[in-house]
Write a protein that holds these residues in place. Structure first.
Motif, PDB file in Angstrom:
ATOM      1  N   TYR A  76     -59.832  18.420  18.861  1.00  0.00           N
ATOM      2  CA  TYR A  76     -60.904  18.792  19.778  1.00  0.00           C
ATOM      3  C   TYR A  76     -61.690  19.975  19.228  1.00  0.00           C
ATOM      4  CZ  TYR A  76     -57.641  16.245  22.757  1.00  0.00           C
ATOM      5  OH  TYR A  76     -56.786  15.297  23.261  1.00  0.00           O
ATOM      6  N   ALA A  77     -62.982  19.989  19.512  1.00  0.00           N
ATOM      7  CA  ALA A  77     -63.797  21.155  19.170  1.00  0.00           C
ATOM      8  C   ALA A  77     -63.455  22.294  20.122  1.00  0.00           C
ATOM      9  CB  ALA A  77     -65.278  20.809  19.283  1.00  0.00           C
ATOM     10  N   LEU A  78     -63.401  23.505  19.597  1.00  0.00           N
ATOM     11  CA  LEU A  78     -63.184  24.671  20.457  1.00  0.00           C
ATOM     12  C   LEU A  78     -64.371  24.806  21.395  1.00  0.00           C
ATOM     13  CD1 LEU A  78     -61.392  27.202  21.022  1.00  0.00           C
ATOM     14  CD2 LEU A  78     -62.890  28.443  19.443  1.00  0.00           C
ATOM     15  N   THR A  79     -64.104  24.744  22.679  1.00  0.00           N
ATOM     16  CA  THR A  79     -65.169  24.877  23.672  1.00  0.00           C
ATOM     17  C   THR A  79     -64.954  26.152  24.477  1.00  0.00           C
ATOM     18  OG1 THR A  79     -63.921  23.483  25.213  1.00  0.00           O
ATOM     19  CG2 THR A  79     -65.591  22.405  23.867  1.00  0.00           C
ATOM     20  N   VAL A  80     -66.046  26.725  24.918  1.00  0.00           N
ATOM     21  CA  VAL A  80     -65.994  27.990  25.656  1.00  0.00           C
ATOM     22  C   VAL A  80     -66.222  27.706  27.138  1.00  0.00           C
ATOM     23  CG1 VAL A  80     -66.894  30.326  25.842  1.00  0.00           C
ATOM     24  CG2 VAL A  80     -66.932  29.147  23.623  1.00  0.00           C
ATOM     25  N   GLU A  81     -65.149  27.753  27.913  1.00  0.00           N
ATOM     26  CA  GLU A  81     -65.244  27.508  29.351  1.00  0.00           C
ATOM     27  C   GLU A  81     -65.531  28.827  30.077  1.00  0.00           C
ATOM     28  OE1 GLU A  81     -65.407  24.589  30.404  1.00  0.00           O
ATOM     29  OE2 GLU A  81     -64.569  23.454  28.715  1.00  0.00           O
ATOM     30  N   PRO A  82     -66.284  28.769  31.182  1.00  0.00           N
ATOM     31  CA  PRO A  82     -66.788  29.985  31.835  1.00  0.00           C
ATOM     32  C   PRO A  82     -65.737  31.018  32.212  1.00  0.00           C
ATOM     33  CG  PRO A  82     -67.865  28.040  32.725  1.00  0.00           C
ATOM     34  CD  PRO A  82     -66.772  27.550  31.834  1.00  0.00           C
ATOM     35  N   LEU A  91     -54.936  19.455  17.051  1.00  0.00           N
ATOM     36  CA  LEU A  91     -55.606  20.422  16.184  1.00  0.00           C
ATOM     37  C   LEU A  91     -56.955  20.773  16.799  1.00  0.00           C
ATOM     38  CD1 LEU A  91     -55.043  18.916  12.596  1.00  0.00           C
ATOM     39  CD2 LEU A  91     -53.857  20.878  13.604  1.00  0.00           C
ATOM     40  N   ILE A  92     -57.374  22.022  16.629  1.00  0.00           N
ATOM     41  CA  ILE A  92     -58.672  22.469  17.137  1.00  0.00           C
ATOM     42  C   ILE A  92     -59.581  22.801  15.957  1.00  0.00           C
ATOM     43  CG2 ILE A  92     -59.863  24.336  18.362  1.00  0.00           C
ATOM     44  CD1 ILE A  92     -57.604  24.434  20.342  1.00  0.00           C
ATOM     45  N   TYR A  93     -60.819  22.287  16.012  1.00  0.00           N
ATOM     46  CA  TYR A  93     -61.799  22.608  14.971  1.00  0.00           C
ATOM     47  C   TYR A  93     -62.971  23.379  15.575  1.00  0.00           C
ATOM     48  CZ  TYR A  93     -64.207  18.359  16.690  1.00  0.00           C
ATOM     49  OH  TYR A  93     -64.810  17.401  17.467  1.00  0.00           O
ATOM     50  N   GLN A 131     -69.685  20.211  13.841  1.00  0.00           N
ATOM     51  CA  GLN A 131     -70.078  18.853  13.435  1.00  0.00           C
ATOM     52  C   GLN A 131     -69.599  18.553  12.013  1.00  0.00           C
ATOM     53  OE1 GLN A 131     -74.114  17.871  14.352  1.00  0.00           O
ATOM     54  NE2 GLN A 131     -73.914  15.757  13.664  1.00  0.00           N
ATOM     55  N   GLU A 132     -69.670  19.541  11.130  1.00  0.00           N
ATOM     56  CA  GLU A 132     -69.155  19.363   9.764  1.00  0.00           C
ATOM     57  C   GLU A 132     -67.646  19.133   9.786  1.00  0.00           C
ATOM     58  OE1 GLU A 132     -70.282  22.598   7.248  1.00  0.00           O
ATOM     59  OE2 GLU A 132     -72.434  22.239   7.491  1.00  0.00           O
ATOM     60  N   HIS A 133     -66.940  19.914  10.595  1.00  0.00           N
ATOM     61  CA  HIS A 133     -65.481  19.741  10.713  1.00  0.00           C
ATOM     62  C   HIS A 133     -65.138  18.358  11.246  1.00  0.00           C
ATOM     63  CE1 HIS A 133     -64.738  24.380  11.112  1.00  0.00           C
ATOM     64  NE2 HIS A 133     -65.159  24.017   9.911  1.00  0.00           N
ATOM     65  N   PHE A 134     -65.917  17.892  12.231  1.00  0.00           N
ATOM     66  CA  PHE A 134     -65.684  16.565  12.802  1.00  0.00           C
ATOM     67  C   PHE A 134     -65.854  15.486  11.730  1.00  0.00           C
ATOM     68  CE2 PHE A 134     -67.331  12.728  14.955  1.00  0.00           C
ATOM     69  CZ  PHE A 134     -66.281  12.462  15.829  1.00  0.00           C
ATOM     70  N   SER A 135     -66.890  15.594  10.931  1.00  0.00           N
ATOM     71  CA  SER A 135     -67.134  14.609   9.867  1.00  0.00           C
ATOM     72  C   SER A 135     -66.001  14.609   8.852  1.00  0.00           C
ATOM     73  CB  SER A 135     -68.468  14.907   9.166  1.00  0.00           C
ATOM     74  OG  SER A 135     -69.549  14.789  10.069  1.00  0.00           O
ATOM     75  N   ILE A 136     -65.514  15.789   8.495  1.00  0.00           N
ATOM     76  CA  ILE A 136     -64.388  15.903   7.563  1.00  0.00           C
ATOM     77  C   ILE A 136     -63.142  15.263   8.161  1.00  0.00           C
ATOM     78  CG2 ILE A 136     -62.784  17.570   6.504  1.00  0.00           C
ATOM     79  CD1 ILE A 136     -65.272  19.460   6.255  1.00  0.00           C
TER      80      ILE A 136
END
Length: 381
Positions: free
Chosen positions: A190-196, A160-162, A218-223
């Protein structure tokens, strides 16, 4: 030896956020399967000459999208491992798969193969998220494949991506609850990260998609942590949650510093002293293997490199960083440096030490990677 990772460098289409090595052209798929089999044969002596090698414990098909291979091709590559390597009695054999490849018939096929663990790339159960990410499946396929897969496989993980732009906390909770409703014993998130060099980066730069918000992530991670731990999941690595006896053996081996062999284009290998990586180009990989040349580069890891890797992986896991091991393996200079660098995080309740093990506190978990980088040894050798 811990395991063998097999990189399958093909995908039906490119997800907007992905920067892994893959091709959307399947023209060379047959050649690639044979080349991967040949590389397995070419590298068997690396294990035969290792006195610590007791057998391959895990076989992991990653990518790319390994489920684009036929079941026969997957079984052929597994057989090649068994033909050339000693394998333990009950190895963990994982296939990364996308929902659009997991029809009811395919799931039954796979259940009759040696594959005993599925890692399914769900990412989200919401249609708008899947479209934004340019996933090849839809929400209905995601739920249908899980309903079918759980009939035939006990050991299933889903991704899942948050931190997706515009995703509310309530929507994120619904994603987690939907995943839990299928009784899945392992979740990677995993958090959605923006790769170059990704389409996502270009879409953000042109204003078509909003930039991910760190505070929302960070809120999604805590949840995520709170919800999964309340449902008997163990948060055993920063991005991984498993019920008892369902931790990924393959990934746990990476984090614990065990040796592994990476086969296929762009795959990495590690033997405790050397790290190597194959060329990230399908055509050049095929040409090299056909000429009986391993298409890889090798790096000798310095003491500082090995220390940094241990700190990074240790802090991400429930096993933490052993201060005793730091002193024994790397020396008192490294231990003193680590203690000095860690002090401000201990003071801020972001790190803690218990039984001489350094770990992030609940407050510090989301910041683990940034904290780890501040503990790295730089340019000492």
């Amino acid at each position: 030896m811990s395991g063998i990772y097999i990189h399958i460098p093909f995908c039906k289409q490119a997800c907007h956020y992905c920067d892994f090595h893959f091709s959307t052209s399947m023209k060379k798929k047959d050649e690639m399967v044979l080349a991967i089999a040949k590389e397995l044969q070419m590298r068997k002596k690396e294990f035969q000459n290792d006195p610590e090698f007791s057998g391959v414990e895990t076989i992991y098909f990653g990518g790319g999208t390994p489920s684009v291979l036929t079941t026969e091709e997957i079984e052929f590559l597994i057989a090649e491992v068994y033909n050339h390597y000693r394998v333990v009695e009950n190895p963990e054999i994982t296939l990364e798969a996308n929902p659009d490849d997991l029809s009811s018939e395919r799931i039954v096929e796979l259940s009759k193969s040696r594959i005993n663990r599925l890692s399914i790339g769900i990412q989200s159960f919401f249609e708008d998220d899947l479209v934004m990410m340019n996933r090849a499946h839809n929400s209905a396929e995601a739920q249908k494949c899980l309903a079918e897969a759980t009939k035939y496989f006990d050991n299933i993980s889903l991704d899942l991506i948050y931190g997706i732009p515009g995703m509310s906390n309530e929507k994120w909770k619904q994603n987690i609850e939907t995943a839990l409703s299928f009784g899945i014993p392992h979740i990677s998130s995993y958090a959605l990260t923006v790769e170059p060099k990704t389409a996502l980066n270009k879409l953000i730069q042109t204003g078509k998609i909003a930039k991910p918000n760190d505070e929302s992530a960070q809120e999604h991670f805590s949840i995520l942590v709170e919800t999964l731990e309340a449902n008997d999941f163990i948060h055993y690595e920063l991005s991984n949650f498993g019920k008892a006896n369902y931790f990924s053996k393959n990934n746990s081996a990476y984090w614990l510093g065990k040796k592994y062999l990476g086969i296929g284009p762009s795959a990495h290998s590690y033997d405790g002293i050397f790290r190597s990586w194959n060329i990230s180009n399908n055509s050049l990989y095929l040409k090299s293997i056909q000429e009986d040349i391993l298409p890889n580069e090798i790096e000798v890891l310095s003491t500082a490199d090995r220390y940094n890797e241990y700190v990074m992986t240790g802090l991400r896991t429930i096993w933490g960083v052993s201060l005793d091991r730091i002193e024994t393996e790397f020396g008192s200079e490294y231990l003193e440096y680590l203690q000095k660098q860690a002090q401000k995080y201990l003071d801020d309740d972001l790190l803690s030490i218990d039984n001489n093990i350094l770990k992030p506190t609940p407050k510090g978990k989301f910041l683990t990677d940034g904290i780890a980088s501040d503990l790295f040894f730089i340019n000492l050798e």
